[in-house]
Design a protein around this motif. Structure first.
Motif, PDB file in Angstrom:
ATOM      1  N   THR A  85       0.843  -1.187   0.000  1.00  0.00           N
ATOM      2  CA  THR A  85       0.000   0.000   0.000  1.00  0.00           C
ATOM      3  C   THR A  85       0.881   1.240   0.000  1.00  0.00           C
ATOM      4  O   THR A  85       1.735   1.406   0.868  1.00  0.00           O
ATOM      5  CB  THR A  85      -0.914   0.034   1.245  1.00  0.00           C
ATOM      6  N   ILE A 130       1.450   5.029   0.684  1.00  0.00           N
ATOM      7  CA  ILE A 130       0.851   5.999   1.603  1.00  0.00           C
ATOM      8  C   ILE A 130       1.581   7.324   1.513  1.00  0.00           C
ATOM      9  O   ILE A 130       2.813   7.369   1.477  1.00  0.00           O
ATOM     10  CB  ILE A 130       0.890   5.494   3.057  1.00  0.00           C
ATOM     11  N   THR A 180      -6.999   4.976  -5.358  1.00  0.00           N
ATOM     12  CA  THR A 180      -6.625   5.760  -4.186  1.00  0.00           C
ATOM     13  C   THR A 180      -7.818   5.995  -3.277  1.00  0.00           C
ATOM     14  O   THR A 180      -8.924   6.273  -3.734  1.00  0.00           O
ATOM     15  CB  THR A 180      -6.049   7.130  -4.611  1.00  0.00           C
ATOM     16  N   THR A 187      -4.660  12.177   3.875  1.00  0.00           N
ATOM     17  CA  THR A 187      -3.875  10.950   3.772  1.00  0.00           C
ATOM     18  C   THR A 187      -4.369  10.180   2.558  1.00  0.00           C
ATOM     19  O   THR A 187      -5.573   9.947   2.412  1.00  0.00           O
ATOM     20  CB  THR A 187      -4.011  10.079   5.025  1.00  0.00           C
ATOM     21  N   ARG A 219      -4.046   6.620   0.450  1.00  0.00           N
ATOM     22  CA  ARG A 219      -3.596   5.221   0.417  1.00  0.00           C
ATOM     23  C   ARG A 219      -3.877   4.679  -0.972  1.00  0.00           C
ATOM     24  O   ARG A 219      -5.001   4.782  -1.459  1.00  0.00           O
ATOM     25  CB  ARG A 219      -4.303   4.399   1.491  1.00  0.00           C
ATOM     26  N   ARG A 220      -2.869   4.096  -1.596  1.00  0.00           N
ATOM     27  CA  ARG A 220      -3.001   3.651  -2.981  1.00  0.00           C
ATOM     28  C   ARG A 220      -2.528   2.206  -3.129  1.00  0.00           C
ATOM     29  O   ARG A 220      -1.557   1.804  -2.514  1.00  0.00           O
ATOM     30  CB  ARG A 220      -2.167   4.549  -3.904  1.00  0.00           C
ATOM     31  N   LYS A 221      -3.252   1.488  -3.973  1.00  0.00           N
ATOM     32  CA  LYS A 221      -2.837   0.121  -4.275  1.00  0.00           C
ATOM     33  C   LYS A 221      -3.006  -0.127  -5.762  1.00  0.00           C
ATOM     34  O   LYS A 221      -3.791   0.530  -6.445  1.00  0.00           O
ATOM     35  CB  LYS A 221      -3.649  -0.891  -3.462  1.00  0.00           C
ATOM     36  N   PHE A 237      -7.460  -1.646   1.298  1.00  0.00           N
ATOM     37  CA  PHE A 237      -6.494  -0.653   1.755  1.00  0.00           C
ATOM     38  C   PHE A 237      -5.938  -0.935   3.143  1.00  0.00           C
ATOM     39  O   PHE A 237      -4.799  -0.607   3.449  1.00  0.00           O
ATOM     40  CB  PHE A 237      -7.119   0.742   1.737  1.00  0.00           C
TER      41      PHE A 237
END
Length: 208
Positions: free
Chosen positions: A24, A26, A102, A118, A120-122, A203
């Motif tokens: 992940t 961040i 995201t 904030t 969070r990306r995957k 996430f």
């Protein structure tokens, strides 16, 4: 800011970055989008190190294939202090790309006042990219030929007429459908209640 530390690539390469897609990514920014924190996964995918990116605007990794209207919708939601999801093609330091979904979360102080964001990306499966990329291509072509306003009007009409939902809802629904399809193909379909919460699991690593 010494921008010589973090140059944008001068050449765009049609090649995907090789990174650990299970991680992940961040980052944390202030209300203007200035990067305050990034984890190691961010560095691996973007090919920038922390010294290069801390203090820089987050749009330093914006890929030229991304239509501006997507970021306009994103910032509109964030300025209204709404959490938001987006599918984005990012630009790495070497000019390569990486696609992510995201989850943007509004950070607040003890008084409830927004202080930053904030993200969070995957990584996402190719099936999602295949569905979203043609839309982005159309939006970008309209933007380049007819202008940003025309692109924005088309985007609004597309969301209303073809999917009948907001962009955030469209992204979540697209992701959920692809997760469900993959689960069915693997004969391991989860109950619908879990699928509706799949982004939280995606996430954060667990259903909440």
């Amino acid at each position: 800011m010494n921008t010589n530390l973090s140059p944008r690539p001068t050449k765009i390469i049609d090649e995907e970055v090789k990174w650990d897609r299970s991680k992940t990514i961040i980052s944390k920014t202030d209300l203007k989008g200035t990067i305050l924190y990034m984890n190691d996964a961010f560095g691996e995918a973007s090919e920038y190190n922390k010294v290069e990116l801390i203090g820089e605007p987050h749009n330093i990794i914006r890929h030229p294939d991304m239509p501006k209207v997507v970021f306009k919708v994103l910032w509109k939601a964030l300025k209204k202090e709404e959490n938001f999801h987006a599918i984005v093609k990012n630009l790495s330091r070497t000019g390569r790309y990486y696609w992510v979904i995201t989850d943007f979360e509004v950070e607040r102080d003890e008084n409830g006042k927004a202080t930053g964001y904030t993200g969070r990306r995957k990584a996402i499966p190719q099936s999602i990219i295949d569905k979203i990329a043609p839309l982005y291509k159309t939006l970008l072509e309209i933007e380049q030929i007819k202008g940003e306003k025309a692109s924005e009007l088309y985007f609004e009409a597309f969301l209303k007429e073809e999917v009948n939902m907001s962009y955030d809802e469209f992204v979540v629904d697209l992701f959920k459908n692809e997760v469900e399809k993959a689960a069915n193909q693997n004969e391991e379909a989860e109950p619908n209640s879990k699928l509706k919460k799949s982004l939280n699991w995606f996430f954060f690593g667990e259903f909440v």
